[in-house]
Design an enzyme around this catalytic site. Structure first.
Site: not given
Ligand code: PGA
Length: 267
Positions: A10-11, A238-239, A172, A102, A100
């Site tokens: 997930n960019w 993510g990261g 998550e 966010e 997600h």
């Molecule tokens: P992260 O993010 O690997 O940077 O913790 C995961 C995600 O939000 O899907």
């Protein structure tokens, strides 16, 4: 979908045209031959999806799917700034992340809304990657399973049961996302086993085959222990998906974990 091992990147809102192109190139060149039941997914921002789809589908050995990071639940209409599932389907996008944390936090998305998005994705044949997970205070107060059960009930409860096996669930924990503080394999396995049994209460026995991904500060240094857990079928990254070397290493770790799982059956 039948239970697969999946490593999905997930960019988020990262990269620009040239850096997105470069990251795609690096991952597509370095990702090992993806075999059998392992699937690599990349979710770049919307503007870079057409290039990503074109380049992933040109890959001779396949195994790489392109996902969007969000979608609208309606097919078309007066929804300024939104992107519909038919639009994504029309450019060859095959999957989409929904729910997600966010999106929940910054856009007030609810599980009911996310359920509508999942229904729209399934209707058009896209693979939904549904994210759930508790806040830090939920875990501190020991109510993480109740929170995740309520999320699953609201998002998935309205779907026709026969559709449930066609999605992916990503656990998550919100306290682990982007914090460097991953869940331990024990914490993650416990929750994944709970999710697996809960989706069966919603969707019947066939839902046991849903791939369950772990997400939250998953990186090469901690992935082995997580991917070795019986109810963890890969990761939502993510990261570490923004660094081709790390992402590709995660694909290798997942492949080995899967190969080890399969070994007894082959002998
Ligand atoms: P992260 O993010 O690997 O940077 O913790 C995961 C995600 O939000 O899907």
């Amino acid at each position: 979908m039948a239970r697969k091992t999946i490593v999905a990147g997930n960019w988020k809102m990262n990269t620009e045209a040239s850096s997105a192109s470069e990251l795609l190139t690096q991952v597509l060149e370095q990702v090992p031959e993806v075999q059998g039941d392992v699937l690599v997914i990349m979710a770049p921002p919307y503007p870079f999806l057409p290039e990503a789809v074109e380049r992933a589908s040109a890959r001779a050995n396949g195994g790489v799917m392109i996902a969007a990071q969000n979608c609208h639940h309606e097919g078309h209409g007066a929804y300024t700034g939104e992107v519909s599932v038919p639009m994504l389907a029309s450019i060859g996008v095959q999957a989409c992340i929904v729910g997600h944390s966010e999106r929940r936090k910054y856009h007030a998305e609810t599980d009911r809304l996310v359920g509508l998005k999942i229904a729209a994705l399934l209707k058009h044949g896209l693979l939904p990657i549904y994210c759930c997970g508790e806040l830090r205070e939920d875990r501190e107060q020991g109510r993480q399973q109740d929170v995740v059960a309520a999320q699953l009930d609201q998002a998935l409860g309205g779907l026709p049961k026969e559709m449930l096996p066609r999605l992916v669930v990503a656990y998550e924990p919100v306290w682990a996302i982007g914090t460097g503080l991953s869940a331990t394999p024990e914490q993650a396995q416990e929750m994944h086993a709970f999710i697996r049994s809960h989706v069966q209460t919603i969707g019947g026995a066939a839902a046991a085959e849903i791939p369950l991904l772990y997400g939250g500060s998953c990186k090469p240094s901690n992935a082995q222990g997580l991917f070795d857990c019986p109810d963890i079928n890969g990761g939502l990254i993510g990261g570490a998906s923004l660094e081709a070397d790390q992402f590709v290493e995660l694909v290798r770790i997942a492949q080995h974990a899967k190969a080890d799982d399969d070994a007894p059956h082959r002998s």
